[in-house]
Motif scaffolding. Structure first.
Motif, PDB file in Angstrom:
ATOM      1  N   LYS A  85      -0.331   8.448  13.568  1.00  0.00           N
ATOM      2  CA  LYS A  85      -1.034   8.425  12.289  1.00  0.00           C
ATOM      3  C   LYS A  85      -0.424   7.445  11.292  1.00  0.00           C
ATOM      4  O   LYS A  85      -1.030   7.129  10.266  1.00  0.00           O
ATOM      5  N   LYS A  92       0.842  -1.200   0.000  1.00  0.00           N
ATOM      6  CA  LYS A  92       0.000   0.000   0.000  1.00  0.00           C
ATOM      7  C   LYS A  92       0.879   1.251   0.000  1.00  0.00           C
ATOM      8  O   LYS A  92       1.848   1.335   0.762  1.00  0.00           O
ATOM      9  N   GLY A 151      -7.772   8.105   6.380  1.00  0.00           N
ATOM     10  CA  GLY A 151      -6.571   7.286   6.565  1.00  0.00           C
ATOM     11  C   GLY A 151      -6.823   5.807   6.296  1.00  0.00           C
ATOM     12  O   GLY A 151      -5.978   4.958   6.576  1.00  0.00           O
ATOM     13  N   ASP A 197      -4.808   2.109   4.529  1.00  0.00           N
ATOM     14  CA  ASP A 197      -4.054   1.051   5.223  1.00  0.00           C
ATOM     15  C   ASP A 197      -4.991  -0.129   5.500  1.00  0.00           C
ATOM     16  O   ASP A 197      -4.617  -1.301   5.358  1.00  0.00           O
TER      17      ASP A 197
HETATM   18 MG    MG Z   1      -2.118   7.212   6.355  1.00  0.00          MG
END
Ligand code: MG
Ligand code: ADP
Ligand code: ASP
Length: 474
Positions: free
Chosen positions: A274, A12, A216, A219
């Motif tokens: 993060k 990723k 986010g 992931d």
């Molecule tokens: Mg990220």
């Protein structure tokens, strides 16, 4: 990293890894090299860095009648994507093809924003439709770049692969349905030696309505696909050398942690680091898959390896320090609370009714106060919901008041060894005390892998730096 060659691998790439022509060239090079070692290679990509923010802020502005922001965003999006097309896709007709596809998606964006401005409202469903466009543009670009450089690649939109519920903006995947859909789409592509380049972050309901997995969330996409295929490993390529002893933006001398347990990294991710989306870890653990965090801009660095258990603890007891900003601490207090049944249960169901998640709870043993942290932006509605729930007790003076502090942060220190090492809390609070940092509330994770505490917002840097220096770097 190329000495390792798992047979099936999900890689990723985050927004910064594809955000500029140089970054995307570097990403394409990593894919190209890895493909020579790994026969079944799956790639997941985020939108170009900053694009999701631009899309969402334009849609929100449109809901308030501002049509300028999205019209300007159209220019920015076009320029960002075309700069990459121009420098990384040599063939002219291929350039035009990709440009046309991206133009269509930008047109969708403008139309959606226009509709939102007419309605005067951006529903979570509409926001997901808008937010998904960043990844949908990115896959077309990256697949064309990789393919042009000689590694056969094909883009795919995850709304055909990741099936979720309709909890827009934080959808939950249905793993069984996703396994069937993802294998059916991906296996034929992998069998013919092509690299599928898949949108991170997005999914769709069984009816085909686009959802997103939360900010986010790319992931998480990689972890979900890794689990259902299954892959041997999932590698998260980002812009730092792995998971570090602190956020390098706050502590420039932060170091990479070579090896972390799943438990430690989970605590860190939930406590604000993060670098990895908190939901990434569970599917990977359950499927027994290897997980690594690596740096796109320093690919030879071994990064961080996540492991189930560490056989012999070595190094520091406290591994890393992290923080969550933008919170407020709400206190429900009153001398009569002792006699009121179910105060905690009623408080938390009132909070739940506002859809707010609570990040830390502490109750004084006298039972005269309960306090907890919520995002600062939700504090007002949470207080209103609690006052509404307890209006009788407030009128009867059993509960004196429900109030919020100014803005606070939660700082967390994490490390498995804390469980068996006495005196860590003393060391942590001693270090803060010496810097005259006042601790407002404390909570120790039930797993004893972390200690969290609430501080005033302005103390965040000093606290993280002091703890890094005094508790970790020794
Ligand atoms: Mg990220
Ligand atoms: P991506 O776009 O690749 O997903 P993110 O911005 O989501 O990247 O995450 C990487 C960033 O996380 C780093 O640039 C770093 O500033 C931040 N970060 C916060 N805490 C940590 C930590 N403990 N270790 C490494 N990076 C951290
Ligand atoms: N592009 C999405 C975001 O900015 C998802 C991701 O980058 O992981 O939140």
């Amino acid at each position: 990293m190329n000495v390792l060659s798992p047979r099936t691998l999900v890689m990723k790439f985050g927004g910064t890894s594809v955000g500029t022509p140089d970054a995307m060239a570097q990403t394409a090079e990593i894919i190209h090299r890895q493909r020579t070692l790994t026969p079944r290679l799956v790639v997941v990509t985020s939108a170009l860095s900053g694009v999701t923010d631009i899309l969402l802020s334009s849609a929100t502005a449109a809901a308030h009648g501002d049509t300028t922001t999205y019209n300007q965003a159209v220019q920015t999006l076009r320029a960002r994507h075309e700069a990459i097309i121009k420098s990384l896709i040599p063939d002219r007709s291929r350039q035009e093809e990709v440009k046309a596809e991206i133009t269509l998606l930008i047109l969708d964006f403008a139309n959606l924003c226009q509709a939102i401005s007419v309605l005067g409202e951006a529903t979570p469903r509409a926001l997901d439709a808008v937010a998904s466009l960043g990844e949908r543009m990115a896959v077309r670009l990256l697949a064309a770049v990789v393919d042009s450089a000689g590694t056969p690649a094909q883009y795919l939109e995850a709304n055909r692969l990741i099936i979720t519920d309709d909890h827009f903006q934080a959808a939950h995947p249905d793993f069984a349905a996703t396994q069937i859909a993802a294998r059916a789409s991906l296996n034929p592509i992998l069998d013919q030696g092509t690299v599928p380049i898949i949108t991170g972050f997005i999914g769709a309901t069984p009816q085909g309505v686009t959802t997103t997995l939360g900010r986010g969330g790319s992931d998480y996409t990689a972890a979900i696909l890794g689990a259902v295929l299954p892959a041997d490993e999932v590698w998260i390529w980002t812009d730092v050398d792995g998971v570090m002893t602190a956020d390098p933006r706050i502590v420039p001398e932060a170091r990479t942690i070579e090896e972390l347990t799943y438990r430690e990294v989970s605590e860190l991710a939930y406590a604000g680091a993060k670098v990895l989306h908190p939901k990434t870890i569970r599917p990977v653990i359950e499927a027994g898959i290897g997980l690594r965090v690596l740096n796109t801009f320093n690919p030879e660095h071994p990064g961080t390896r996540l492991v189930a258990e560490k056989a012999t603890p070595n190094g520091n007891v406290v591994k890393s320090v992290t923080a969550i900003r933008g919170l407020k601490l709400i206190t429900v207090e009153g001398r009569g609370m002792l006699g009121v049944p179910g105060v905690a249960a009623r408080t938390f169901s009132a909070i739940a009714s506002t859809g707010t998640s609570v990040s830390l709870i502490s109750q004084a043993s006298s039972e005269q106060a309960i306090c907890f942290a919520v995002p600062a932006s939700s504090a007002e509605k949470v207080i209103a919901a609690i006052e509404n729930e307890f209006y009788r007790e407030i009128a009867g003076k059993d509960i004196d008041r429900v109030w919020a502090t100014g803005e606070v942060v939660i700082v967390t220190v994490v490390g498995e060894g804390m469980r068996s090492t006495p005196g860590i809390a003393g060391k942590v609070f001693g270090a803060l005390g010496e810097r005259q940092i006042n601790v407002i509330a404390i909570a120790q994770g039930s797993s004893e892998v972390s200690i969290s505490f609430v501080l005033k917002a302005e103390d965040i840097r000093a606290a993280v730096q002091t703890l890094h220096e005094r508790v970790i770097s020794q």
